[in-house]
Design an enzyme around this catalytic site. Structure first.
Site, PDB file in Angstrom:
ATOM      1  N   ARG A 122       0.849   5.061   2.784  1.00  0.00           N
ATOM      2  CA  ARG A 122      -0.311   4.439   2.162  1.00  0.00           C
ATOM      3  C   ARG A 122       0.009   2.973   1.829  1.00  0.00           C
ATOM      4  O   ARG A 122       1.174   2.576   1.717  1.00  0.00           O
ATOM      5  CB  ARG A 122      -0.715   5.188   0.907  1.00  0.00           C
ATOM      6  CG  ARG A 122       0.314   5.105  -0.196  1.00  0.00           C
ATOM      7  CD  ARG A 122       0.067   6.121  -1.326  1.00  0.00           C
ATOM      8  NE  ARG A 122      -1.305   6.163  -1.718  1.00  0.00           N
ATOM      9  CZ  ARG A 122      -2.077   7.266  -1.574  1.00  0.00           C
ATOM     10  NH1 ARG A 122      -1.572   8.378  -1.093  1.00  0.00           N
ATOM     11  NH2 ARG A 122      -3.322   7.234  -1.948  1.00  0.00           N
ATOM     12  N   ALA A 160       4.618   1.873   8.367  1.00  0.00           N
ATOM     13  CA  ALA A 160       4.859   1.504   6.971  1.00  0.00           C
ATOM     14  C   ALA A 160       3.575   1.038   6.286  1.00  0.00           C
ATOM     15  O   ALA A 160       2.534   0.910   6.925  1.00  0.00           O
ATOM     16  CB  ALA A 160       5.914   0.411   6.903  1.00  0.00           C
ATOM     17  N   HIS A 161       3.697   0.753   5.015  1.00  0.00           N
ATOM     18  CA  HIS A 161       2.492   0.425   4.237  1.00  0.00           C
ATOM     19  C   HIS A 161       1.831  -0.867   4.719  1.00  0.00           C
ATOM     20  O   HIS A 161       2.483  -1.815   5.092  1.00  0.00           O
ATOM     21  CB  HIS A 161       2.771   0.357   2.730  1.00  0.00           C
ATOM     22  CG  HIS A 161       3.910  -0.481   2.291  1.00  0.00           C
ATOM     23  ND1 HIS A 161       4.287  -0.567   0.982  1.00  0.00           N
ATOM     24  CD2 HIS A 161       4.776  -1.271   2.971  1.00  0.00           C
ATOM     25  CE1 HIS A 161       5.323  -1.367   0.875  1.00  0.00           C
ATOM     26  NE2 HIS A 161       5.629  -1.805   2.058  1.00  0.00           N
ATOM     27  N   ASN A 162       0.486  -0.824   4.698  1.00  0.00           N
ATOM     28  CA  ASN A 162      -0.338  -1.988   5.002  1.00  0.00           C
ATOM     29  C   ASN A 162      -0.298  -2.423   6.453  1.00  0.00           C
ATOM     30  O   ASN A 162      -0.787  -3.495   6.800  1.00  0.00           O
ATOM     31  CB  ASN A 162       0.025  -3.166   4.073  1.00  0.00           C
ATOM     32  CG  ASN A 162      -0.181  -2.816   2.619  1.00  0.00           C
ATOM     33  OD1 ASN A 162       0.772  -2.609   1.867  1.00  0.00           O
ATOM     34  ND2 ASN A 162      -1.428  -2.669   2.236  1.00  0.00           N
ATOM     35  N   GLN A 189       2.236   2.653  -5.252  1.00  0.00           N
ATOM     36  CA  GLN A 189       1.543   2.434  -3.982  1.00  0.00           C
ATOM     37  C   GLN A 189       0.125   2.946  -4.144  1.00  0.00           C
ATOM     38  O   GLN A 189      -0.113   4.150  -4.120  1.00  0.00           O
ATOM     39  CB  GLN A 189       2.297   3.131  -2.859  1.00  0.00           C
ATOM     40  CG  GLN A 189       3.751   2.664  -2.742  1.00  0.00           C
ATOM     41  CD  GLN A 189       3.883   1.232  -2.230  1.00  0.00           C
ATOM     42  OE1 GLN A 189       3.388   0.904  -1.160  1.00  0.00           O
ATOM     43  NE2 GLN A 189       4.539   0.368  -3.009  1.00  0.00           N
TER      44      GLN A 189
END
Lengths: 348, 348, 348
Positions: free
Chosen positions: B215, B236-238, B195
């Protein structure tokens, strides 16, 4: 930086085009620029492949020649290949061996271990080679941690817990806290039941930030090899999770439930206690599981969302479904008693 | 302690009555006593206004003369005015500049910064003026924190994250942990996808206790200026969260979802991944969002609660709604075939 | 190790068989071996009693003579008796008095208190005898903690909070963080409302790992004596929880809601704000409570899970329940207008 032919030699796949091309990182199709290696995992992004400025791309067999103006690595599973390449480009940083002077360590540890400032390691702890104990971690008495495992800052591992090799535990995770076990007196007061089991975590497990795993009451709580747990998951006492099962964020699993191997539990799922979930079960997001699941497959109870005004109209009927069903039954009985619709009703 | 005319000079509003009155704090109508300034935000509490012992009150235009025996401040929005007055009475304590000897700080920090015991600040960290780093915080390599931001004890900020100015981050929050990204091998094992994105948080953001923000995988996770996040939220990511969006406790937002500006997401909501939520969307408590929402409005899927016995009767039909609908269809077809209800059935 | 007659002398119950038998620990029927004391709490495990290798067993009156080949303790409530025996066998370890040199303690504490490495205790804190403050805890200014209370590692208690006697607080819990209170400006921006109330926790309360309890806005947030809170529970500002109420994991309770005494709230429940829940209410797992509950009883809104294909068929109708109900009404009106089913339709 790697040459494409170096990557293929290491990871497999078919190289189409100039293997001497050097790529410096992996990137998304949209984001990729000069020197970047992108990937096409989902055929619906084919148009992005064509417009991408990536120097080279990882594609599946069907998209082998979708672009021909740059080198491709053709892989059976481009997403898996991307994961492997990304790991080659971004290995975890090696441990910085040593114990920080502001750590309080009461057990002998191998020279290769990194223990950061503010970490506390109690007595009788066994730590394997190359373990990283992040800043402010607390490792209780008698804990065992296998080689290569990395604890991010502020992980708590209660006394007696066992963590396997090559695990990753993220910040704020709590492993081995007391299970929620009480007996009720006649007067309604609760008597605590000592939680004497352990948490036992297999090799190659990842545990997300602020996830909590309670110790068993009498037996252990067990997380199988290769299981992947996202953030803010709650695992109650005596739960058993099978190997390679993946659980997304905000899932809660109540006490003594056993989950099989290779399951995929989506985000926000709740699973009641004392259930058995078979291997290879998939549970959709926000589903509530109150019965055991004995066969592989996809299971769901997610509610359809609506504009609020429509919801008010529709969901009010949920409280009266039984009455509605009864009315349909009554109509059917009435219809039965009516003259046959196919008979000639015209009186003779 | 402030005179009423001082407050009005500072915050606006119309003063009715003795501006020289000194008030020492804000309080609820019920709780207020001598020297207290209370407020009437909701007209349904008008009777409490009359019985309140408050020395002075903040009211809206309609309630201007609901009590006339004490001074009033008349404001367009009494609740907003109360918030502003409360901030005047209770400013955050100023930083106590300095680095505690039990903190481990590896980056230069401005003289105005407060770093408490047990905090760890890695190398290459940039910290603005008047920042407070609470006890036991962990700030990873290369992090940037804007001026005036306050981290409560035990916040973890992973390497590379960016936090804006004047933010508040509560205890146990984890910013920048790895997103939950894995590719699956044929044998069911999971390969971790590094990540490599960051978390980027705008100015004036508040983040609640034990909230986690992962991240990005390749791109960043972004929290817009002025967003307010309550406790135990999982981002969560993004994910991207728009400016001034407020999210209540226990919400989970799955990967790569984009939420617009000025949204209000109530407690316990779950939002699936890869969705787009428009600006100015309101989602009711415990609703599950599995489709993108393209228009402002209120959206809901909350289930009506019932006494358990009623629930058993009603909810069992949910499993057979399709059959019930089919039976209604059959009855309708039957009704069609019956002689017209308005025709004369009496045989001639 | 205890003789059976010692246990009975201490805890009551009827001894059947050899009271001189020495048992070394409690165990489940399946797990028990030589020297172990097992228990039969649920009659459906009677067969396991017969096959168990336990040296002695705790049974209810009905199972008094279900096995006669070994000593029994006959108790009114074998599960409660097991809890009491387990506590006799496994008392919490006594505090190890003293302040670790890597702790930062700014208040005087009794000599009997244990404060571990990395803990921070601010000024004006009052701590009772035999309190344990685990590694890395952060105790804010003016906090009061009653005698015998134990804080596991990495608990945060914000300034001004009050914790009673003999409480247990697990790792990662955050007590006294700011409530989620903001007023909205015309332009959509949020103005923080200072949170000036406290958290006040009664005696004999247990609080689970990573649970968060926000301080009140103006009044206090209150947790009654004997309440038991599991992991990852979110308690918003100004909530009041009654005595001996037990709340399972992942529950969220929104602001200003009052919950009565002796309630049992199952895992994953969400309770909206400004509600009142009566004493002795039981809420089933994953239920969403959006209205006050005025009478004791069991309340439920859990959705039945289905195989995904069945769910697709059935749940799609939920969006159209109002239309379905309307169609049933139309059929009923039609049926009314048809000739009476019992009248003689045969034309004369």
């Amino acid at each position: 930086m790697f040459r494409l032919d170096e990557l293929v030699a290491r990871l497999g796949g078919e190289l189409v085009g100039d293997g001497a091309l050097v790529v410096r990182r992996v990137a998304t199709l949209d984001q990729a620029g000069e020197g970047d290696l992108a990937f096409l995992a989902n055929p619906k992004y084919l148009s992005r492949l064509k417009s991408s400025r990536a120097a080279a791309v990882i594609v599946g067999h069907k998209a082998r020649d979708a672009v021909t103006d740059r080198p491709r690595i053709v892989a059976d599973d481009p997403y898996l290949y991307y994961a492997q390449v990304a790991s080659v480009f971004n290995p975890p940083p090696p441990p910085r061996p040593g114990v920080h002077p502001l750590a309080a360590v009461s057990s002998p540890v191998p020279a290769s271990v990194q223990i950061d400032a503010g970490a506390v390691v109690e007595a009788d702890v066994e730590i394997g080679d190359d373990v990283v104990i992040g800043a402010g971690c607390s490792i209780g008495q008698g804990v065992r941690i296998g080689a290569g495992t990395r604890l991010a800052p502020r992980v708590v591992v209660y006394a007696g817990s066992v963590i396997g090799r090559d695990c990753i535990v993220h910040s704020g995770a709590v492993i081995g806290s007391d299970g929620f076990g009480f007996a009720r007196e006649q007067n309604g007061r609760w008597i605590k039941i000592p939680q004497m089991g352990r948490v036992v975590i297999g090799d190659d497990v990842e545990i997300g930030a602020n996830t909590t795993i309670d110790r068993g009451a009498l037996d252990d709580t067990v997380i199988g090899r290769g299981a992947k747990l996202d953030n803010q998951i709650q695992i109650a006492h005596n739960v058993q999770i099978g190997e390679d099962t993946a659980i997304a964020g905000c899932v809660g699993i109540a006490g003594s439930t056993t989950i099989g191997a290779r399951c995929m539990i989506a985000g926000g799922v709740g699973i009641a206690g004392h259930l058995t979930i078979a291997d290879d079960v998939v549970v959709s997001a926000a589903t509530v599981v109150v019965k055991s699941i004995h066969r592989p497959g996809v299971y769901t109870s997610t509610l359809p969302l609506q504009a609020h005004a429509d919801w008010v109209k529709n969901f009010s009927h949920l409280r009266h479904l039984d009455a509605l069903a009864e009315r349909v039954r009554a109509l059917e009985q009435e219809a039965q008693r009516l003259p046959d619709k196919n008979s000639d009703q015209t009186p003779g």
